[in-house]
Scaffold this motif. Structure first.
Motif, PDB file in Angstrom:
ATOM      1  N   ASN A 136      -2.736   5.587   7.133  1.00 37.08           N
ATOM      2  CA  ASN A 136      -1.399   6.148   6.969  1.00 37.08           C
ATOM      3  C   ASN A 136      -0.521   6.000   8.205  1.00 37.08           C
ATOM      4  OD1 ASN A 136      -1.805   7.063   4.307  1.00 37.08           O
ATOM      5  ND2 ASN A 136      -2.896   8.880   5.057  1.00 37.08           N
TER       6      ASN A 136
ATOM      7  N   HIS B 136      -4.660   2.062  -2.685  1.00 31.04           N
ATOM      8  CA  HIS B 136      -4.763   3.243  -1.825  1.00 31.04           C
ATOM      9  C   HIS B 136      -5.266   2.806  -0.460  1.00 31.04           C
ATOM     10  CE1 HIS B 136      -5.401   7.374  -0.556  1.00 31.04           C
ATOM     11  NE2 HIS B 136      -6.626   7.036  -0.175  1.00 31.04           N
ATOM     12  N   THR B 137      -4.757   3.421   0.566  1.00 25.58           N
ATOM     13  CA  THR B 137      -5.185   3.118   1.922  1.00 25.58           C
ATOM     14  C   THR B 137      -5.319   4.409   2.716  1.00 25.58           C
ATOM     15  OG1 THR B 137      -4.643   1.925   3.954  1.00 25.58           O
ATOM     16  CG2 THR B 137      -2.800   2.776   2.685  1.00 25.58           C
ATOM     17  N   TYR B 138      -6.252   4.392   3.658  1.00 26.75           N
ATOM     18  CA  TYR B 138      -6.410   5.516   4.577  1.00 26.75           C
ATOM     19  C   TYR B 138      -5.674   5.281   5.890  1.00 26.75           C
ATOM     20  CZ  TYR B 138     -10.073   7.106   1.399  1.00 26.75           C
ATOM     21  OH  TYR B 138     -10.761   7.537   0.299  1.00 26.75           O
TER      22      TYR B 138
ATOM     23  N   TYR C 167       0.811  -1.213   0.000  1.00 29.13           N
ATOM     24  CA  TYR C 167       0.000   0.000   0.000  1.00 29.13           C
ATOM     25  C   TYR C 167       0.850   1.271   0.000  1.00 29.13           C
ATOM     26  CZ  TYR C 167      -4.512  -2.310   0.708  1.00 29.13           C
ATOM     27  OH  TYR C 167      -5.650  -3.044   0.540  1.00 29.13           O
TER      28      TYR C 167
ATOM     29  N   GLU D  69       0.048   1.368  -8.296  1.00 31.69           N
ATOM     30  CA  GLU D  69      -0.489   2.697  -8.540  1.00 31.69           C
ATOM     31  C   GLU D  69      -1.982   2.763  -8.248  1.00 31.69           C
ATOM     32  OE1 GLU D  69       0.527   3.859 -12.452  1.00 31.69           O
ATOM     33  OE2 GLU D  69       2.686   4.041 -12.033  1.00 31.69           O
TER      34      GLU D  69
END
Length: 611
Positions: A278, A274-276, A255, A271
């Motif tokens: 972080n 996506h991950t939240y 990720y 590409e």
């Protein structure tokens, strides 16, 4: 429950055993349940009598008023639909001049039809984002269409054919006959035509058990084949560029950056990921502080005294001691599951709990009234539902009472020979780095030859793991200067712990205290029952094999590792626990000698009838 609120744990009232757990806020819940049952009984009695259509309409309206309170728009719509159905039915009866009495089986049809009717006025365009199932006549253009859970076996949907369905029989299909699979293929095509900007299709691509690849729905596979035939890509198949395989965990390195394996397979793989989450990026960037799990935690300083019971619990479950006392994590959860069928026999835990209650009642009643008290207790257990219903309760009574007669007789005989009771004695002493405070109770005889008698519910032969609490109390009494002999009576015999001299008892307590502190820093490579099996096996130079049999599960046998989740969390198998070292020696052998060898060597076993 109401009797329990009024009487507590008192005797039965008119053959009803009170449930003494109903108190405080529980009493309010019991009152609500009582009102609900009264209301249901009232409507049930009314429904048993035939009535006219107007009377049924009044009964059903009262039923809705008494039992249902709409709280949202969906409930209000359903309530209004039911009342409208009753009014329409009453108007139809009046129009037909029908005034005969009807039974419940006929009068309930308007309500059932209203509940089962499929409404075409359900809201579809409810907002900017709409959630719905694939249904026909909904090919409305949307900017984005997402199809979730389109995996093999679930879509197209499979319908179990009925025995009388001629269209599903081999050779009877005719053109124009409806097919659920064809309908689902058409719905899938409608969903494709509805998408204007993007089409998102997801499915479970990996098996949750072995991570093997799982295919998508056959419709998705056909779509992929069509894309590969009509379009071309510079590298690989066009579908591979459109397909994204998400990692299982949100903290996966894929990720956040390309791994070497991803770069070898496909440079563009990450590409689309996506991950939240972080907060995991610092771990992969090397900014997080790395902690070595091989090092124990720092010692925990505490001046709070402990009891012999706490020390006994540690001796029985030293690994769980680390998780519960240091990490405040209780891994063993108590799950109460209601039985699907009526029980006609007891499992091991139920038998132990019921016999423990009977022994407690017998001890309070004394040797002269023990039999009558146990019979009365059995009647209370039967009335409270803890025993199978008649006529199966007689065998259950015998299976509970018969194993208790001989140990009770021997316990009361030993009680009569041990002398008069002594006043309780307070204990204050040190156990290595710990402070031990407790009370000595149930002592009998003279101060120079004190006796402590314990009646255990189960069997004791070669079950040293059941003696840990009595052993710590025995050590504390001897270290405090009380020459104590402890007798533990079980169903199959008696274990005697002779008194120790003061220095030996203090030495054993010091070893337990140091082990207590070390167990707060790291999980000790030790298990109680496994350690005693190792000590027994070492007498024949077969300690490792005997310990392995107790630690690991086998045929018709649950190992100590599977019984205690803390052990399974700390040690994957017996070999990993045995491989731990304490200096140049085996840590398992070291802690076995420190914690359990004194009890194993000191306990004296005697069968029934032995002096």
């Amino acid at each position: 429950m109401l009797a329990g609120y009024l009487l507590g744990d008192g005797p039965a009232w008119m053959g009803i055993e009170p449930l003494d757990e109903v108190a405080g806020l529980g009493a309010e819940l019991a009152g609500r349940l009582s009102r609900l049952l009264d209301t249901l009984e009232h409507h049930w009695q009314q429904s048993r009598q035939d009535a006219s259509a107007r009377e049924w309409q009044q009964r059903f309206t009262q039923l809705l008023d008494n039992l249902f309170a709409p709280v949202d728009e969906t409930d209000q719509t359903l309530d209004a639909g039911l009342r409208d159905a009753l009014n329409d039915w009453l108007a139809a009866c009046a129009e037909a001049d029908f005034d005969s009495t009807l039974p419940l089986t006929v009068a309930r049809r308007p309500l059932l039809d209203a509940l089962n009717a499929e409404s075409l006025s359900q809201r579809f365009m409810a907002g900017r984002i709409n959630f719905c199932t694939l249904m026909p006549m909904r090919a409305i253009p949307f900017r984005h269409v997402c199809l979730l859970g389109i995996k093999d076996g679930d879509y197209p949907r499979q319908q179990q054919p009925m025995d009388f369905d001629l269209m599903r029989q081999w050779g009877n299909y005719r053109p124009g006959d409806r097919s659920r699979r064809d309908d689902d293929r058409y719905l899938f095509l409608e969903a494709l035509l509805s998408a204007r900007d993007s089409l998102y299709i997801s499915w479970t691509g990996r098996n949750v058990r072995d991570n093997s690849e799982r295919p998508p729905s056959v419709l998705v596979a056909q779509l992929c084949d069509h894309i590969n035939q009509r379009w071309h890509a510079d590298q690989g198949e066009p579908v591979d560029a459109l397909t994204v395989a998400h990692p299982l965990q949100p903290f996966s390195a894929r990720y956040f950056f390309h791994t070497e394996q991803d770069a070898a397979n496909d440079i563009q793989l990450n590409e689309s990921l996506h991950t939240y989450a972080n907060e995991w990026r610092a771990l992969h960037d090397g900014q997080a502080t790395r902690v070595s799990n091989d090092q124990p935690l720092p010692p925990l300083d505490s001046d709070e005294p402990i009891t012999c019971a706490a020390l006994g619990r540690f001796l029985k479950q030293p690994v769980a001691h680390f998780f519960e006392q240091r990490l405040k994590a209780r891994l063993k959860q108590q799950r109460q599951v209601l039985d699907d069928s009526e029980p006609f026999a007891f499992d091991g835990l139920q038998r132990f709990q019921l016999q423990d209650q009977l022994l407690s009642v017998a001890l309070r009643a004394g040797p002269e009234h023990a039999g009558g008290a146990m019979t009365e207790a059995m009647n209370r257990l039967a009335g409270s539902g803890d025993l199978p219903l008649a006529p199966f309760d007689e065998g259950s009574r015998d299976s509970l009472l018969m194993p208790l007669s001989q140990p009770l007789e021997q316990y009361f005989a030993l009680l009569a020979d041990s002398g008069a009771p002594q006043p309780q004695q307070e204990i204050r002493l040190s156990a290595g780095p710990l402070q031990l405070e407790d009370w000595l109770t149930d002592l009998r005889g003279s101060a120079a030859n004190a006796q402590r008698l314990v009646l255990h519910t189960g069997k004791l032969k070669e079950r040293f793991d059941k003696l840990t609490r009595d052993w710590t109390l025995h050590l504390a009494a001897c270290a405090a200067g009380h020459p104590l002999n402890t007798h533990i009576q079980g169903q199959d015999g008696r274990i005697t712990l002779p008194h120790l001299n003061r220095s030996d008892a203090q030495h054993c307590l010091d070893q337990l205290g140091h082990a207590w502190q070390q167990a707060l820093c790291e999980p000790l490579p030790i298990a109680c029952a496994t350690a005693f099996a190792w000590l027994k096996g070492e007498e024949k130079d077969n300690g490792d094999n005997e310990a392995r049999k107790v630690f690991e599960s086998g045929f018709m046998h649950t190992g100590e590792q599977d019984k205690e989740p803390a052990i399974a969390r700390a040690w994957a198998d017996f070999d990993s626990m045995l491989a731990a070292r304490h200096g140049d020696d085996s840590a398992f052998a070291y802690w076995t000698e420190q914690l359990y060898a004194p009890l194993y060597q000191h306990a004296q076993w005697s069968e029934h009838g032995d002096n």
